[in-house]
Design a protein around this motif. Structure first.
Motif, PDB file in Angstrom:
ATOM      1  N   LEU A 186       0.835  -1.199   0.000  1.00  0.00           N
ATOM      2  CA  LEU A 186       0.000   0.000   0.000  1.00  0.00           C
ATOM      3  C   LEU A 186       0.866   1.243   0.000  1.00  0.00           C
ATOM      4  O   LEU A 186       1.779   1.372   0.817  1.00  0.00           O
ATOM      5  N   GLN A 187       0.607   2.128  -0.934  1.00  0.00           N
ATOM      6  CA  GLN A 187       1.216   3.453  -0.958  1.00  0.00           C
ATOM      7  C   GLN A 187       0.107   4.476  -1.081  1.00  0.00           C
ATOM      8  O   GLN A 187      -0.727   4.396  -1.988  1.00  0.00           O
ATOM      9  N   ASP A 188       0.082   5.430  -0.180  1.00  0.00           N
ATOM     10  CA  ASP A 188      -0.991   6.420  -0.173  1.00  0.00           C
ATOM     11  C   ASP A 188      -0.504   7.646   0.593  1.00  0.00           C
ATOM     12  O   ASP A 188       0.687   7.759   0.891  1.00  0.00           O
ATOM     13  N   THR A 189      -1.406   8.536   0.920  1.00  0.00           N
ATOM     14  CA  THR A 189      -1.036   9.737   1.663  1.00  0.00           C
ATOM     15  C   THR A 189      -2.026   9.978   2.798  1.00  0.00           C
ATOM     16  O   THR A 189      -3.179   9.523   2.754  1.00  0.00           O
ATOM     17  N   VAL A 190      -1.552  10.692   3.802  1.00  0.00           N
ATOM     18  CA  VAL A 190      -2.400  11.194   4.883  1.00  0.00           C
ATOM     19  C   VAL A 190      -2.259  12.711   4.881  1.00  0.00           C
ATOM     20  O   VAL A 190      -1.145  13.237   4.909  1.00  0.00           O
ATOM     21  N   THR A 191      -3.371  13.399   4.828  1.00  0.00           N
ATOM     22  CA  THR A 191      -3.348  14.866   4.763  1.00  0.00           C
ATOM     23  C   THR A 191      -4.057  15.460   5.969  1.00  0.00           C
ATOM     24  O   THR A 191      -5.173  15.056   6.311  1.00  0.00           O
ATOM     25  N   LEU A 192      -3.383  16.388   6.614  1.00  0.00           N
ATOM     26  CA  LEU A 192      -3.975  17.133   7.725  1.00  0.00           C
ATOM     27  C   LEU A 192      -4.260  18.553   7.249  1.00  0.00           C
ATOM     28  O   LEU A 192      -3.341  19.273   6.845  1.00  0.00           O
ATOM     29  N   SER A 193      -5.513  18.948   7.294  1.00  0.00           N
ATOM     30  CA  SER A 193      -5.908  20.313   6.937  1.00  0.00           C
ATOM     31  C   SER A 193      -6.092  21.107   8.220  1.00  0.00           C
ATOM     32  O   SER A 193      -6.898  20.733   9.077  1.00  0.00           O
ATOM     33  N   LEU A 194      -5.333  22.202   8.339  1.00  0.00           N
ATOM     34  CA  LEU A 194      -5.280  22.949   9.592  1.00  0.00           C
ATOM     35  C   LEU A 194      -6.138  24.210   9.538  1.00  0.00           C
ATOM     36  O   LEU A 194      -6.211  24.884   8.510  1.00  0.00           O
ATOM     37  N   ALA A 195      -6.762  24.498  10.649  1.00  0.00           N
ATOM     38  CA  ALA A 195      -7.497  25.754  10.826  1.00  0.00           C
ATOM     39  C   ALA A 195      -7.085  26.329  12.171  1.00  0.00           C
ATOM     40  O   ALA A 195      -6.595  25.612  13.045  1.00  0.00           O
ATOM     41  N   PRO A 196      -7.236  27.637  12.372  1.00  0.00           N
ATOM     42  CA  PRO A 196      -6.856  28.227  13.660  1.00  0.00           C
ATOM     43  C   PRO A 196      -7.594  27.576  14.823  1.00  0.00           C
ATOM     44  O   PRO A 196      -8.790  27.281  14.733  1.00  0.00           O
ATOM     45  N   GLY A 197      -6.868  27.338  15.917  1.00  0.00           N
ATOM     46  CA  GLY A 197      -7.481  26.842  17.135  1.00  0.00           C
ATOM     47  C   GLY A 197      -7.912  27.993  18.021  1.00  0.00           C
ATOM     48  O   GLY A 197      -7.977  29.145  17.594  1.00  0.00           O
ATOM     49  N   LYS A 198      -8.180  27.679  19.261  1.00  0.00           N
ATOM     50  CA  LYS A 198      -8.631  28.711  20.193  1.00  0.00           C
ATOM     51  C   LYS A 198      -7.489  29.607  20.654  1.00  0.00           C
ATOM     52  O   LYS A 198      -7.720  30.707  21.148  1.00  0.00           O
ATOM     53  N   ARG A 199      -6.257  29.121  20.518  1.00  0.00           N
ATOM     54  CA  ARG A 199      -5.084  29.888  20.919  1.00  0.00           C
ATOM     55  C   ARG A 199      -4.118  29.981  19.743  1.00  0.00           C
ATOM     56  O   ARG A 199      -4.200  29.164  18.821  1.00  0.00           O
ATOM     57  N   PRO A 200      -3.216  30.922  19.748  1.00  0.00           N
ATOM     58  CA  PRO A 200      -2.308  31.076  18.606  1.00  0.00           C
ATOM     59  C   PRO A 200      -1.493  29.824  18.304  1.00  0.00           C
ATOM     60  O   PRO A 200      -1.160  29.563  17.143  1.00  0.00           O
TER      61      PRO A 200
END
Length: 252
Positions: free
Chosen positions: A94-108
Motif C-alpha cells: 500500500l502506498q498512499d497519503t495522509v493529509t492534515l488540513s489545519l485551521a486556527p485553534g482557540k489559541r495562537p
C-alpha cells in the motif's frame, strides 16, 4: 473521535503500565489527567531532560508541535506498507497519503485538524481534532499500525499497545540527527525502540519480536514529525514488515 489537547493522546499511549505484553490483560482504568501523566515519567526520563536530551514522550507527545504551522495550511505525509510474509496477511503493498488540513485553534499555538487518511477504497475514518497543540499524525500512524499488527498476530491489541508505549516510555534511545529541509541541514532527533525484545513470551510475535520503531523529529519541519517507521526482518534477512510515513515537503 474528537481530541481537545495533545495530552489526551499522551494519556492513551504513555499512561503508566506494569507487567509485560504477554502478561494477563490488566483491568481497564480511567485515563490519567495530564498532570498525572507528567508525574509518571520515570527517573531516567527526568534525568535525560536535565542533560539536554529530551525523552521520546516529550518529542512525540508533549511538545507543542503545531506552533510552527501556519493556520489554513495542509500537512501531507507519504505512507507505505509492504510485507514479504507468505500469503500476505498484511494485505497487498500500500502506498498512499495522509493529509492534515489545519485551521486556527482557540489559541495562537493550537490548530483544529481535519484528516484525510488515505484515498479511494483505502480511506479510513479519522478525526477531526480540535484545538491541538501537538501533531495527531503520531497517534494516527500508531493506531493504524496496531490494528493491522493485532490482526496478523491474532493478538489482543491492548497487549501490543502496552508494549509499544512502554518501549517509548522506558526503552527508547534518543540521539541527535540531521534533517534536510529546503535543501539545508537542520537539527533533529532520532528515536528508536524495540519494545518486544526479551519479552517472556516472544513466540506470540511469530518471528517479529525484533520489530523496531524509528521516529525522526525536527522543530524546523511544520508539525515537527519528519518520519515514522515500523520494521521487522526474518532471521534470513527477509522483510516481514516495512511500514513508513514521512512528511512530504513539496506538498506541505
Amino acid at each position: 473521535m474528537r481530541v481537545s489537547t495533545v495530552a489526551t493522546a499522551l494519556a492513551v499511549w504513555l499512561s503508566a503500565v506494569t507487567g509485560s505484553v504477554a502478561a494477563e490483560e490488566p483491568a481497564a482504568t480511567a485515563a490519567p489527567t495530564p498532570a498525572a501523566v507528567g508525574d509518571s515519567k520515570p527517573a531516567e526520563a527526568k534525568s535525560a531532560e536535565k542533560t539536554g536530551t529530551p525523552s521520546a514522550s516529550d518529542l512525540l507527545f508533549d511538545y507543542p508541535q503545531m506552533k510552527n504551522t501556519a493556520p489554513n495550511a495542509k500537512l501531507t505525509y507519504d505512507y507505505m506498507r509492504r510485507s514479504g510474509i507468505a500469503k500476505g496477511p498484511f494485505g497487498a503493498p500500500l502506498q498512499d497519503t495522509v493529509t492534515l488540513s489545519l485551521a486556527p485553534g482557540k489559541r495562537p499555538e493550537t490548530r483544529d485538524v481535519q484528516v484525510e487518511m488515505f484515498s479511494g477504497l483505502n480511506r479510513r475514518p479519522a478525526g477531526p481534532f480540535e484545538d491541538m497543540e501537538g501533531n495527531p499524525i503520531v497517534s494516527l500512524f500508531l493506531e493504524n499500525h496496531l490494528q493491522a499488527l493485532a490482526r496478523v498476530l491474532e493478538a489482543n491489541p491492548r497487549y501490543l499497545k502496552l508494549a509499544i508505549r512502554r518501549g517509548l516510555r522506558d526503552r527508547a534511545e534518543v540521539t541527535p540527527t540531521k534533517v534536510t529541509v529546503g535543501g539545508k541541514q537542520v537539527d533533529g532527533w532520532r528515536i528508536v525502540t524495540r519494545p518486544f525484545i526479551d519479552d517472556p513470551q516472544t513466540e506470540r510475535m511469530r518471528g517479529m519480536e525484533d520489530l523496531t520503531y524509528t521516529f525522526v523529529t525536527s522543530p524546523d519541519v511544520p508539525g515537527e514529525i519528519v518520519s515514522m517507521e515500523a520494521a521487522s526482518k526474518a532471521k534470513d534477512g527477509g522483510e516481514l514488515l516495512e511500514e513508513k510515513l514521512g512528511y512530504e515537503q513539496k506538498a506541505g
